[in-house]
Design a protein around this motif. Structure first.
Motif, PDB file in Angstrom:
ATOM      1  N   VAL A  59       0.856  -1.175   0.000  1.00  0.00           N
ATOM      2  CA  VAL A  59       0.000   0.000   0.000  1.00  0.00           C
ATOM      3  C   VAL A  59       0.899   1.235   0.000  1.00  0.00           C
ATOM      4  CG1 VAL A  59      -0.153   0.048   2.523  1.00  0.00           C
ATOM      5  CG2 VAL A  59      -1.933   1.163   1.160  1.00  0.00           C
ATOM      6  N   GLY A  60       0.527   2.241  -0.782  1.00  0.00           N
ATOM      7  CA  GLY A  60       1.289   3.477  -0.781  1.00  0.00           C
ATOM      8  C   GLY A  60       1.168   4.172   0.556  1.00  0.00           C
ATOM      9  N   LEU A  61       2.284   4.591   1.129  1.00  0.00           N
ATOM     10  CA  LEU A  61       2.253   5.251   2.431  1.00  0.00           C
ATOM     11  C   LEU A  61       1.524   6.586   2.338  1.00  0.00           C
ATOM     12  CD1 LEU A  61       5.847   4.608   3.829  1.00  0.00           C
ATOM     13  CD2 LEU A  61       3.717   3.500   4.508  1.00  0.00           C
ATOM     14  N   PRO A  62       0.876   7.009   3.414  1.00  0.00           N
ATOM     15  CA  PRO A  62       0.234   8.320   3.404  1.00  0.00           C
ATOM     16  C   PRO A  62       1.250   9.413   3.070  1.00  0.00           C
ATOM     17  CG  PRO A  62      -0.395   7.080   5.367  1.00  0.00           C
ATOM     18  CD  PRO A  62       0.703   6.299   4.691  1.00  0.00           C
ATOM     19  N   GLY A  63       0.861  10.276   2.146  1.00  0.00           N
ATOM     20  CA  GLY A  63       1.748  11.386   1.809  1.00  0.00           C
ATOM     21  C   GLY A  63       2.671  11.143   0.644  1.00  0.00           C
ATOM     22  N   TYR A  64       2.582   9.949  -0.025  1.00  0.00           N
ATOM     23  CA  TYR A  64       3.498   9.655  -1.128  1.00  0.00           C
ATOM     24  C   TYR A  64       2.778   9.060  -2.329  1.00  0.00           C
ATOM     25  CZ  TYR A  64       7.644  10.545   1.661  1.00  0.00           C
ATOM     26  OH  TYR A  64       8.618  11.158   2.420  1.00  0.00           O
ATOM     27  N   PHE A  65       3.108   9.576  -3.504  1.00  0.00           N
ATOM     28  CA  PHE A  65       2.767   8.958  -4.772  1.00  0.00           C
ATOM     29  C   PHE A  65       3.997   8.201  -5.266  1.00  0.00           C
ATOM     30  CE2 PHE A  65      -0.025  12.631  -4.485  1.00  0.00           C
ATOM     31  CZ  PHE A  65      -1.245  12.113  -4.873  1.00  0.00           C
ATOM     32  N   ASN A  66       3.770   7.110  -6.020  1.00  0.00           N
ATOM     33  CA  ASN A  66       4.879   6.301  -6.515  1.00  0.00           C
ATOM     34  C   ASN A  66       4.671   5.945  -7.974  1.00  0.00           C
ATOM     35  OD1 ASN A  66       6.689   5.183  -4.055  1.00  0.00           O
ATOM     36  ND2 ASN A  66       4.568   5.407  -3.371  1.00  0.00           N
ATOM     37  N   ILE A  67       5.756   5.950  -8.736  1.00  0.00           N
ATOM     38  CA  ILE A  67       5.736   5.413 -10.086  1.00  0.00           C
ATOM     39  C   ILE A  67       6.631   4.184 -10.111  1.00  0.00           C
ATOM     40  CG2 ILE A  67       7.589   6.960 -10.864  1.00  0.00           C
ATOM     41  CD1 ILE A  67       6.347   6.896 -13.655  1.00  0.00           C
TER      42      ILE A  67
END
Length: 316
Positions: A59-67
Motif C-alpha cells: 500500500v502506498g504510504l500516506p503522503g506519497y505517490f509512486n511510479i
C-alpha cells in the motif's frame, strides 16, 4: 544514500521507501537482494533487485505517490492484473493497495514523490494536469520513451555514490528534484511542450516582459520555471508557449543557458581559492559531466580550461 545487499528478503522488504507491504516468494531464492535509494528531500528514487520470483502486496504510504518501472522481467511482471511490457508504467497513490507479481527475479525502479511536491508541481500546470490521477492507481503505456528516466536515475545513483556532497545542497537538490518530476509526469501525461495550446487568451508580450524583469531582478541561480509562473500569474503551459514563441526555446532551456553564462562570468572573475566545484555549487549544478559538455557546446572550451586560463593570467 541507502545501499543494501542482503541474503534475506525481510530486511529488503523493511527498507522499501514510500510503500509498506509483504513479499511472498514463488520459489527458492536465487541471488542476493539489493536496494539503492537516493533521497532528494521530498522525491526519492529507489532501485531494487529481487532475489527470487515474488508476489508483493503493498500500500502506498500516506503522503506519497509512486511510479513503478520494471528494468528486467518486463514480460513476466503483472501489476494489479495488467501484464507489463517495455512501455508500461505503474502509478500508485497514497493509501491504495496494489499487487505486483513477478514470475522470475526482477529489477525495477520506483520514484516516490511527496503529496506536497506533486500538488505544487500540478498547481502551475493546472490546465494540462489530470487531477483524477491523484485518486486512483493505474497501469498505462508511457506517453514518451522511458529511457530518459532510467538514464537520469542512473546518473543520480552514480553521483550519490561518488560525490554526494555535490548533490545535497539546497539548490542542487531542487534542480535534480524538478528534473526527475518533469520526466516522470511527461511519461504519465499527454503533454506536447511545443504545440500544446493555452486554454485562455493572454497577453503573451506582457507575460514575457514580466518574466524577463524577474530574471533581471533575481540571481539566476535562484530562479526556476515555477517562479516565472507565479510572477506572471500564468500556467506552466502558457509560459512554455510564450518562451517558445518569442525566444525559440523552453523556459527550462532558457534558464539553463542563462546559468551557463552566469557560471562563465563567475569563472572569468574567479578568486585564487575558487574551483570549478565551488563555483558550480553556487548555481545548483549536480551533474558535472553533463554540465561540462553543455559548457563546451556553448563556449567551445571546457570550464576547467577556462579557469586555468584565468588563473594563469592573474599570476603574470
Amino acid at each position: 544514500m541507502v545501499q543494501l545487499v542482503c541474503s534475506e528478503f525481510d530486511e529488503f522488504e523493511e527498507a522499501l521507501y514510500g510503500v509498506q507491504g509483504r513479499y511472498v516468494l514463488h520459489a527458492r531464492q536465487q541471488r542476493d537482494w539489493q536496494l539503492n535509494v537516493v533521497d532528494l528531500n521530498g522525491v526519492a528514487l529507489m532501485s531494487g533487485r529481487e532475489g527470487a520470483a515474488t508476489v508483493y502486496t503493498g500500500v502506498g504510504l500516506p503522503g506519497y505517490f509512486n511510479i513503478f518501472v520494471p528494468l528486467t522481467g518486463h514480460d513476466t511482471t503483472v501489476v494489479d492484473g495488467h501484464a507489463f511490457n517495455r512501455r508500461r508504467i505503474g502509478w500508485m497513490v497514497p493509501n491504495a493497495m496494489f499487487h505486483i507479481d513477478a514470475k522470475r527475479p526482477a529489477s525495477w525502479l520506483t520514484v516516490a514523490m511527496s503529496c506536497e511536491r506533486v500538488l505544487r508541481w500540478a498547481a502551475v500546470r493546472n490546465d494540462e494536469f489530470d487531477f483524477s490521477m491523484l485518486h486512483r492507481n493505474m497501469v498505462s503505456n508511457a506517453h514518451r520513451n522511458i529511457a530518459p528516466l532510467i538514464w537520469l536515475a542512473r546518473r543520480l545513483f552514480y553521483i550519490e555514490t561518488h560525490t554526494p556532497e555535490v548533490l545535497h545542497t539546497e539548490s542542487a537538490e531542487h534542480d535534480a528534484r524538478m528534473e526527475v518530476m518533469d520526466v516522470v509526469f511527461r511519461l504519465l501525461l499527454p503533454i506536447d511542450p511545443l504545440h500544446a495550446g493555452a486554454r485562455h487568451s493572454r497577453d503573451h508580450r506582457e507575460i514575457l516582459k514580466r518574466a524577463l524583469e524577474l530574471l533581471e531582478a533575481l540571481d539566476i541561480q535562484s530562479v526556476y520555471t515555477e517562479d516565472i509562473c507565479h510572477a506572471t500569474c500564468a500556467s506552466e503551459r502558457t509560459v512554455r508557449n510564450v518562451f517558445n514563441e518569442y525566444l525559440g526555446m523552453s523556459p527550462h532551456r532558457y534558464l539553463m543557458v542563462r546559468r551557463l553564462h552566469a557560471i562563465r562570468f563567475a569563472i572569468r572573475h574567479a578568486g585564487p581559492g575558487d574551483t570549478i566545484t565551488s563555483i558550480c555549487s553556487r548555481f545548483g549544478v549536480w551533474d558535472f559531466g553533463r554540465f561540462a559538455g553543455q559548457y563546451r557546446q556553448h563556449f567551445g572550451v571546457l570550464p576547467a580550461h577556462s579557469l586555468r586560463s584565468v588563473k594563469a593570467v592573474a599570476q603574470r
